[in-house]
Design an enzyme around this catalytic site. Sequence first.
Site, PDB file in Angstrom:
ATOM      1  N   LYS A 175       0.853  -1.135  -0.104  1.00 26.36           N
ATOM      2  CA  LYS A 175      -0.010  -0.143   0.050  1.00 26.36           C
ATOM      3  C   LYS A 175       0.882   1.191   0.141  1.00 26.36           C
ATOM      4  O   LYS A 175       1.886   1.066   0.687  1.00 26.36           O
ATOM      5  CB  LYS A 175      -1.084   0.026   1.199  1.00 26.36           C
ATOM      6  CG  LYS A 175      -1.968   1.156   1.507  1.00 26.36           C
ATOM      7  CD  LYS A 175      -2.912   0.938   2.571  1.00 26.36           C
ATOM      8  CE  LYS A 175      -3.856   2.120   2.496  1.00 26.36           C
ATOM      9  NZ  LYS A 175      -4.832   1.940   3.900  1.00 26.36           N
TER      10      LYS A 175
ATOM     11  N   SER B  50      -9.702   2.145   2.937  1.00 30.86           N
ATOM     12  CA  SER B  50      -9.054   2.773   1.969  1.00 30.86           C
ATOM     13  C   SER B  50      -7.864   1.961   1.318  1.00 30.86           C
ATOM     14  O   SER B  50      -7.540   2.482   0.428  1.00 30.86           O
ATOM     15  CB  SER B  50      -8.272   3.794   2.906  1.00 30.86           C
ATOM     16  OG  SER B  50      -7.106   3.128   3.797  1.00 30.86           O
TER      17      SER B  50
ATOM     18  N   SER C 282      -9.980  -0.576   7.131  1.00 32.61           N
ATOM     19  CA  SER C 282      -9.413  -0.189   5.905  1.00 32.61           C
ATOM     20  C   SER C 282      -8.866  -1.454   5.259  1.00 32.61           C
ATOM     21  O   SER C 282      -8.318  -1.415   4.058  1.00 32.61           O
ATOM     22  CB  SER C 282      -8.825   1.148   5.800  1.00 32.61           C
ATOM     23  OG  SER C 282      -9.312   2.209   6.227  1.00 32.61           O
TER      24      SER C 282
END
Length: 523
Positions: free
Chosen positions: A81, A156, A180
């Site tokens: 990420k 997210s 998330s």
Amino acid sequence: MTRGAASLLPRTIVEAAAILRRREASSRELARLALERVAADPYNAWLARADERALAQADAADRRLAAGGAPLLCGVPWACKDIIGTAGVETTAASRMLEGYLPPYSATVVLRLEAQGAVMLGKTNLDEFAMGSSSENSAFGPVTNPWDPTRVPGGSSGGSAVAVAAGEAVFSLGTDTGGSIRQPAALCGIAGFKPTYGRVSRYGVVAFASSLDQVGPFTATVEDAAIVCEALFGADPRDATTMPLPAEDLRRELGAGVQGMRLGVPREYFVEGMEPGVARAVRAALAVYERLGAELVDVSLPSTDRGLAVYYVLQPAEASANLARYDGVRFGLRVEGPDLVETYRRTRGAGFGPEVKRRIILGTYALSAGYYDAYYGQAQKVRTLIKGEFDAVFQKVDALLTPTSPGVAFPLGAKANDPLAMYLNDIYTLPVNIAGLPGISIPCGLSEGLPVGLQVIASSYREATLFRVAAAYERATEHHRLRPPAATAVAGARWAGHDPGRRRAPGGGGMTLAAAAPVVGGS
């Protein structure tokens, strides 16, 4: 598996490790196939590719595998990420504020995977600074869901979830502040795990809400999640919030089943507003646990309905403090003004997107003179109450079973102009962060052709128990084997060269970058 043969990237870490050790493919071949898949990604899941780095790591992994005794993760391709710092690889947090930023050091979690010999393919897309539940808030465009590209993948950590669901990486890392990891895992039909707070170092991760953030994996199976966590867990002298616990075999109970276990079902998690298809899938999953010999226990967590309010006071307040460092002087973007105050304003106005600005304003208000005790102070008291309720319930049960999300993946743009509706997507996941507990989402079926997630929650530092409960359901069902039709349609990618390149052209529009000083840290 040989070059020129039609092939899928292995689904799991266990499968990849076996292929590498049987010499059916080299780590370099797996890396090339994965990079080929990344280059063809149609979901906007990636923000930066690290082709040369990945191939160099793959070559090193092949040498290590040839010598014998290499860890399971050695040679396995993974995705990171883009809120996790990577030395020499652009780390933007999906924000114009950090576009072009090259960290001088890597996050502890990256270093620990590199020590295992894992091969990092690149950086994945996300909601800007991890603020969102749909991955639509990225400054570089939204991520789409491989089950239906007209729908969101959750957020997210949407890019990391899609990378695994679409077969572009064997596993990935995300961050979970209020769901998330677990929510996009549910919407993309894979496993997503959030550890107990303090299990994993946050050093080198761009700070969002420091008392809530945790790094965790997306994987195809529960066993794979445990394998990654065995590499990540452990105290870090650079992060004082990590716990000095001994190394642990997190897979020791995977095959033990749930016969005789007491599994709690919180009545507050089955309320009006959940989509009927989600309710049916989760209820069916509960019935599977009963057939496996578990006792389902009705329990109550009465402060659950206060969780959303608590979270959206604490999280914006901490974000407001953490993001104050982006001022155009020390880090990232700089937009010149006639004086220092105007430089601050222009930089932050140009660098931050609407959702980030909204949360900074909310957090600054909650922390302001005259309101601190009324909002932030009260929220911390209720947080203690929520944690106490979980602790009391875990005196009676071994784990909790709940839905992960009240609905399946929704259409792109459907909730973009309704922040409250968007925030409600995390209603079942954020209490876990508030209480600092471990939680995992695993697939438990489809509703209208889209994945549904089942959440398993355990008491603090009881990850082995959590994996045991989740693995029992996974073994008894086939839901974790389902893959998006769009992803399997391109499964016949052949071994071939690929065209290294960036995912986007550099922007800037006359703006300049301030000195490239570290913006990531453990606080």
